[in-house]
Structure formats: structure tokens, C-alpha cells
Design a protein around this motif. Structure first.
Motif, short mmCIF file in Angstrom:
data_model
loop_
_atom_site.label_atom_id
_atom_site.label_comp_id
_atom_site.label_asym_id
_atom_site.label_seq_id
_atom_site.Cartn_x
_atom_site.Cartn_y
_atom_site.Cartn_z
N VAL A 7 0.81 -1.23 0.00
CA VAL A 7 0.00 0.00 0.00
C VAL A 7 0.84 1.28 0.00
N LEU A 8 2.08 1.22 0.42
CA LEU A 8 2.91 2.43 0.49
C LEU A 8 3.04 3.16 -0.85
N PRO A 9 3.26 2.48 -1.98
CA PRO A 9 3.32 3.22 -3.24
C PRO A 9 2.01 3.94 -3.57
N PHE A 10 0.88 3.34 -3.24
CA PHE A 10 -0.41 3.99 -3.49
C PHE A 10 -0.57 5.24 -2.63
N VAL A 11 -0.16 5.15 -1.39
CA VAL A 11 -0.24 6.30 -0.50
C VAL A 11 0.71 7.41 -0.97
#
Length: 101
Positions: A7-11
Motif C-alpha cells: 500500500v505504500l506506493p499507493f499512499v
């Protein structure tokens, strides 16, 4: 903590695109509307994720999540609705012609 890394790249993308609209008209109003949408989507995510997990429709391996939960749902599940609430309006603004603002 595999799901956290997913999820970090999306955030990060959401933060970058949202900040790119900082100088566009009605930024504060858009952030307020996105915040309200994020709260509503977060509540719905909490309800439906918990129901689906409790019903046994899916599970999360303990070694793949952060361990922080809202009921039965791992906190990582809340990144997607949060990103949707901020990223989609920001993209909409960036894709509009300047004279439409």
C-alpha cells in the motif's frame, strides 16, 4: 508486513498527486470534501471488512500485516479507500483544462 509495503506506493502516489493540486482553485474545499468522503469510506470499510472476515470469506496471515487492526480488519485495508477519496478528485482537477477552473 507485506501488505504495508504493497500500500505504500499507493499512499505516496496519492500524496504526490494531491499536493500537485495545491495551487489549483478550491484546494481547501476539495480537501474538506475528500476528508468527509474518506471518513465515510473508512466507516464502510470497517463495517464490511469486519463482516467479511468474521464470515470467513478471507483471512490475513499474521506475518503479512502490521498487527494493527480495526476490529478484525488490518489497518492496511484502510489505505485504499483513503487513497480513493483523495486521489480521484485530485486527478480530476489535474485532467481538467485550465480555463475550466
Amino acid at each position: 508486513m507485506t501488505y504495508l509495503w504493497i500500500v505504500l506506493p499507493f499512499v505516496a502516489l496519492t500524496a504526490a498527486v494531491t499536493l500537485a493540486t495545491l495551487r489549483r482553485p478550491r484546494f481547501a474545499r476539495r480537501m474538506g470534501a475528500s476528508g468527509i468522503a474518506a471518513v465515510i469510506l473508512g466507516i464502510l470499510t470497517a463495517i464490511f471488512d469486519n463482516v467479511m472476515i468474521a464470515a470467513g470469506l478471507f483471512t490475513y496471515p499474521a506475518d503479512r500485516i502490521s498487527g494493527i487492526r480495526v476490529g478484525l480488519a488490518p489497518v492496511e485495508d484502510f489505505a485504499y479507500p483513503l487513497c480513493a477519496a483523495f486521489l480521484l478528485p485530485a486527478l480530476w482537477v489535474l485532467l481538467q483544462p485550465r480555463e475550466a477552473e
